[in-house]
Each structure stands twice: as structure tokens, then as C-alpha cells.
Design a protein around this motif. Structure first.
Motif, short mmCIF file in Angstrom:
data_model
loop_
_atom_site.label_atom_id
_atom_site.label_comp_id
_atom_site.label_asym_id
_atom_site.label_seq_id
_atom_site.Cartn_x
_atom_site.Cartn_y
_atom_site.Cartn_z
N CYS A 27 31.90 47.49 44.00
CA CYS A 27 30.68 46.94 44.60
C CYS A 27 30.74 46.79 46.12
CB CYS A 27 30.32 45.60 43.96
SG CYS A 27 31.44 44.26 44.42
N GLY A 28 31.93 46.87 46.69
CA GLY A 28 32.06 46.82 48.14
C GLY A 28 32.22 45.45 48.76
N THR A 29 32.18 44.38 47.96
CA THR A 29 32.35 43.05 48.54
C THR A 29 33.77 42.89 49.09
OG1 THR A 29 32.05 40.67 48.22
CG2 THR A 29 33.04 41.87 46.40
N ASP A 30 33.91 42.01 50.06
CA ASP A 30 35.24 41.73 50.60
C ASP A 30 35.69 40.33 50.23
OD1 ASP A 30 33.55 40.25 52.20
OD2 ASP A 30 34.37 40.98 54.10
N LYS A 31 35.08 39.75 49.22
CA LYS A 31 35.39 38.39 48.76
C LYS A 31 36.09 38.42 47.40
CE LYS A 31 32.86 36.56 52.09
NZ LYS A 31 33.35 36.94 53.36
N GLU A 32 37.04 37.49 47.22
CA GLU A 32 37.72 37.27 45.94
C GLU A 32 38.31 38.56 45.36
OE1 GLU A 32 35.46 34.80 43.21
OE2 GLU A 32 34.23 34.11 44.89
N LEU A 33 39.14 39.23 46.14
CA LEU A 33 39.71 40.51 45.75
C LEU A 33 41.03 40.36 45.00
CD1 LEU A 33 39.03 42.42 49.07
CD2 LEU A 33 37.72 42.58 46.94
N ASP A 34 41.23 41.26 44.05
CA ASP A 34 42.48 41.36 43.29
C ASP A 34 42.96 42.80 43.35
OD1 ASP A 34 42.39 38.71 42.26
OD2 ASP A 34 41.08 39.36 40.62
N PHE A 35 44.27 42.98 43.24
CA PHE A 35 44.81 44.31 43.06
C PHE A 35 44.60 44.72 41.61
CE2 PHE A 35 47.64 42.79 46.56
CZ PHE A 35 47.22 43.69 47.52
#
Length: 96
Positions: A27-35
Motif C-alpha cells: 500500500c505504500g504507507t511508511d507507518k507501522e512497518l514489519d519485515f
């Protein structure tokens, strides 16, 4: 874990996120990312300490098997459910 090791792991994680583009692959968000391992590698790495887990993700990145997915829009959980369903279907279709 020693303070120096924690700082190394934090910095290595940040650098790896930067190399992966710093945004969710879906989705392209840069929030709450996980590997996320593109081809699932089981869940044993979740039980590792931070330093070893970062090393695991660095190896996966070198192999081209790592992406970022977010928790915010549930991209990570949706992929995990799809992976589990695929694995279950595979096991059901395999002969004894």
C-alpha cells in the motif's frame, strides 16, 4: 543484550528498512512497518533475540527474499493468512 549490541541492531534495522524503500510493498504507507519474507521461512526467527533476528533479515535481504509490509492497513496479516492457507492446501494435496 549489551547496550552496544542493541544500538548495532537498531542501526542495522534502520539501514535495512531504508534499503527496502522505507514503505509497505503493497500500500505504500511508511507507518507501522514489519519485515516479511516473500517466501515464508517459518516462525523460528521470531523467537530469536533482536541481534540474531536482524542478522536473519539481512541474510533474507541478500537472498532477495525480504520486503516491508505494514500493520496499519493489515497488509502483513493478510499476506500471512494467504501464506498459511497456501501451505495448508499444499499439505492437503500431498500424498502420504
Amino acid at each position: 543484550m549489551a547496550k552496544r549490541q542493541k544500538e548495532w541492531a537498531r542501526q542495522a534495522r534502520f539501514e535495512l528498512m531504508f534499503k527496502l524503500g522505507g514503505a509497505c510493498s503493497v500500500c505504500g504507507t511508511d507507518k507501522e512497518l514489519d519485515f516479511d519474507c516473500i517466501i515464508p521461512q517459518g516462525d523460528e526467527h521470531h523467537k530469536l533475540d533482536t541481534e540474531r533476528r536482524v542478522c536473519f533479515y539481512r541474510r533474507q535481504h541478500k537472498a532477495g527474499n525480504l520486503q516491508l509490509l505494514c500493520r496499519r492497513n493489515k497488509c502483513h496479516s493478510k499476506k500471512t493468512v494467504a501464506d498459511l492457507k497456501r501451505q495448508q492446501e499444499k499439505e492437503e494435496n500431498e500424498p502420504f
